[in-house]
Design an enzyme around this catalytic site. Structure first.
Site: not given
Ligand code: MUC
Ligand code: MG
Length: 374
Positions: A23, A168, A170, A199, A225, A250, A274, A328
């Site tokens: 990840h 979502k 990254k 994000d 994000e 975030d 969170k 999420e």
């Molecule tokens: C974040 O920054 O959102 C949550 C889902 C993901 O893939 O990373 C986290 C942290």
């Molecule tokens: Mg985030």
């Protein structure tokens, strides 16, 4: 103070649970998720569990599983032993007096308090927060391998199984140009069948964001994000004035004061909630209330929690007045093995609030032993 449910013992254990694939975030990559698991016992025999998730050691935020365990063992547990478990606000004040910030450590303990008290009173944790508004909520899946072919294939599998229809992605680990090409491929492949958000995990400066936001809009991305560093509230506000693309805060929002500043600056359309950022279930509700008072929408964020940590979040999210962007909490599905005896239920692109007293999930102690760090 005899309440019939005083806190008798608190134990913190570090676990590392492998993930099904790597990840990748903008500045870190994980192939195992690390949690500090809290087991809390009351003098009436009831047990509560809580979980503090971290991402890549102390790199997503300042806490690591090692610091969380040390803070609990040396400061938070001694401040709470012998105290009534059902005085949640009082416990929060004691923890704040014993340690500044350390929000993930506090959140894990408070989750365990809600679990133990809920079990004692035979009510779900959400009941102790005022009761549920919803029993399930939309849940997205995060694509984070960095390889668009793999990501399209992974999204297709989730769509076929009707597990998720919002993704979502990254971004920020590679160049903005490579990310834009990747997003346009993913957007084209899933067009009309899925909703996409991204994000950037603070990866960009303002000029890069100005260049990329229109391209992302053109690829069908609906929400961005944390494009800028956590401190750049003014930059986020300028982006919002210039573009229609909604922005989700975030890392910029840990405390109610952070939320207030973001709201005053007009720096976000939505906030990711969170437990590890805000410091517990009550604190998460406080941040949500500040956001709602400013017309900022709520999004149920995660830090790849197992079903234990995810359940604690769901009890808060279930009781919020609004949850405009869904949640999420896909964490339980990215682990090779979950830490609960019965994992949370995912169906029809929704995640379901577990039934039963407390958090409604049971820690699998065999797995706790197997994954615990030697
Ligand atoms: C974040 O920054 O959102 C949550 C889902 C993901 O893939 O990373 C986290 C942290
Ligand atoms: Mg985030």
């Amino acid at each position: 103070m005899a309440s019939g449910m005083n806190i008798a013992a608190i134990q913190a254990t570090i676990v590392d649970v492998p993930t099904v694939r790597k990840h990748k975030l903008s500045s870190l990559s994980v192939s195992a998720q690390s949690y500090t698991i809290v087991e809390l016992r009351l003098d009436n025999g009831a047990e509560g569990i809580g979980e503090a998730a971290t991402l890549g050691g102390p790199r997503w935020s300042e806490e690591s599983v090692e610091s969380i365990k040390a803070t609990i063992d040396a400061y938070l547990a001694p401040a709470l032993i012998g105290q009534p478990a059902n005085r949640f606000q009082a416990a929060r004040i004691r923890m704040d007096a014993a340690a500044k910030r350390n929000n993930a450590a506090k959140a894990a303990i408070e989750s365990a308090l809600f679990d133990a008290v809920g079990k004692t009173l035979n009510v779900p944790a959400v009941q102790l927060l005022g009761g549920a508004v919803r029993d399930s909520m939309p849940v997205l899946w995060t694509l984070a391998s960095g390889d668009p072919d793999q990501e399209i294939e992974e999204a297709e599998r989730k769509l076929d199984a009707r597990l998720h229809d919002t993704f979502k992605v990254k971004i920020g680990a590679q160049s903005p140009e490579a990310d834009m090409a990747r997003m346009c491929r993913i957007g084209k492949a899933l067009q009309g069948r899925a909703t996409l958000i991204v994000d950037a995990n603070q990866a960009w400066d303002e000029a890069t964001a100005r260049r990329c936001l229109p391209i992302l809009a053109g690829c069908g991305v609906k929400l961005v994000e944390q494009p800028l560093p956590d401190w750049d509230i003014a930059g986020m506000a300028r982006l919002r004035q210039r573009f229609d693309m909604p922005l989700l805060a975030d890392e910029s929002v840990f405390t109610t004061h952070d939320m207030h500043k973001v709201a005053q600056a007009g720096a976000a359309d939505a906030v990711s909630l969170k437990l590890v950022k805000h410091g517990g279930l009550l604190a998460t509700r406080d941040v949500a209330a500040v956001a709602e008072s400013a017309g900022i929408a709520l999004y149920g964020g995660c830090l790849l929690e197992s079903s234990i940590g995810a359940a604690a979040h769901l009890h808060v999210f279930a009781g919020l007045q609004t949850l405009g962007w869904g949640c999420e909490h896909f964490g339980p599905q990215i682990l090779t093995e979950d830490l609960a005896t019965e994992p949370l239920r995912f169906a029809d692109c929704r995640i379901h609030l577990p039934a039963g007293p407390g958090l409604g999930v049971t820690l699998d102690r065999e797995k706790l032993r197997r994954f615990s760090r030697r």
